[in-house]
Design a protein around this motif. Sequence first.
Motif, PDB file in Angstrom:
ATOM      1  N   THR A  54       0.805  -1.234   0.000  1.00 23.67           N
ATOM      2  CA  THR A  54       0.000   0.000   0.000  1.00 23.67           C
ATOM      3  C   THR A  54       0.832   1.275   0.000  1.00 23.67           C
ATOM      4  O   THR A  54       0.279   2.358  -0.158  1.00 23.67           O
ATOM      5  CB  THR A  54      -0.933   0.064   1.236  1.00 23.67           C
ATOM      6  N   GLY A  55       2.142   1.156   0.249  1.00 20.29           N
ATOM      7  CA  GLY A  55       2.989   2.337   0.340  1.00 20.29           C
ATOM      8  C   GLY A  55       2.942   3.011   1.699  1.00 20.29           C
ATOM      9  O   GLY A  55       3.593   4.037   1.905  1.00 20.29           O
ATOM     10  N   ASP A  94      -4.618   7.031   0.453  1.00 19.61           N
ATOM     11  CA  ASP A  94      -4.797   6.434  -0.872  1.00 19.61           C
ATOM     12  C   ASP A  94      -3.627   5.487  -1.123  1.00 19.61           C
ATOM     13  O   ASP A  94      -2.477   5.926  -1.184  1.00 19.61           O
ATOM     14  CB  ASP A  94      -4.832   7.522  -1.957  1.00 19.61           C
ATOM     15  N   PRO A  95      -3.907   4.192  -1.241  1.00 24.32           N
ATOM     16  CA  PRO A  95      -2.825   3.219  -1.422  1.00 24.32           C
ATOM     17  C   PRO A  95      -2.041   3.447  -2.708  1.00 24.32           C
ATOM     18  O   PRO A  95      -2.621   3.690  -3.768  1.00 24.32           O
ATOM     19  CB  PRO A  95      -3.552   1.875  -1.478  1.00 24.32           C
ATOM     20  N   GLU A  96      -0.733   3.394  -2.579  1.00 29.01           N
ATOM     21  CA  GLU A  96       0.190   3.444  -3.710  1.00 29.01           C
ATOM     22  C   GLU A  96       1.290   2.441  -3.423  1.00 29.01           C
ATOM     23  O   GLU A  96       2.232   2.749  -2.697  1.00 29.01           O
ATOM     24  CB  GLU A  96       0.776   4.853  -3.878  1.00 29.01           C
ATOM     25  N   PRO A  97       1.155   1.219  -3.960  1.00 32.38           N
ATOM     26  CA  PRO A  97       2.137   0.174  -3.642  1.00 32.38           C
ATOM     27  C   PRO A  97       3.569   0.648  -3.830  1.00 32.38           C
ATOM     28  O   PRO A  97       3.890   1.355  -4.793  1.00 32.38           O
ATOM     29  CB  PRO A  97       1.793  -0.941  -4.628  1.00 32.38           C
ATOM     30  N   ALA A  98       4.428   0.239  -2.893  1.00 31.82           N
ATOM     31  CA  ALA A  98       5.829   0.643  -2.928  1.00 31.82           C
ATOM     32  C   ALA A  98       6.719  -0.417  -3.562  1.00 31.82           C
ATOM     33  O   ALA A  98       7.702  -0.089  -4.212  1.00 31.82           O
ATOM     34  CB  ALA A  98       6.324   0.934  -1.506  1.00 31.82           C
ATOM     35  N   THR A 105       2.015  -7.656  -9.104  1.00 29.28           N
ATOM     36  CA  THR A 105       1.791  -6.672 -10.161  1.00 29.28           C
ATOM     37  C   THR A 105       0.806  -7.210 -11.195  1.00 29.28           C
ATOM     38  O   THR A 105      -0.037  -6.472 -11.705  1.00 29.28           O
ATOM     39  CB  THR A 105       3.132  -6.289 -10.841  1.00 29.28           C
TER      40      THR A 105
END
Length: 156
Positions: A54-55, A94-98, A105
Amino acid sequence: MTVKLLLLDEMDRVLLIRSTDPTSGAQCWYPVGGGVETGESLQQAARREAHEETGLPSLPEGSPVWTRDHIYEYDGRTVEVHEDWLLHRVHHFDPEPARLSAFETRTIAGFRWWTAHDLSQTTDTVFPPELGRLLSELLKDGLPGAPIDITEPRPA
């Protein structure tokens, strides 16, 4: 062993990941989490998984709430897991995968914050299947004294 995270925001919404099975095309929603690596505690694995998927840069300590033993079919394989579930209170984000694996993916199709009511009403596939009811009970009853086994009965 697997750690599963109930990431709950200020409005008691839980963050779920939408996944598409690359073999069958079936879609489902499931919580953030993944395998516990050698030498990791549950809390360390939870922090790593939350960041990768999720970052989220930091994660408050989680409270153990549930355990589950589960067998599922995904990507043409049968997978048997033991899950330890932690509840983490987080600020809405707001999730932003790290750092997703190549497999993640290919399979992660999005994120959504869900209320327990919405989970109870949806016709989408959600894992675990009774997450709406379980989350409602947890929010109503508070943290259990010891993790509750939420393993589903096996079909006869």
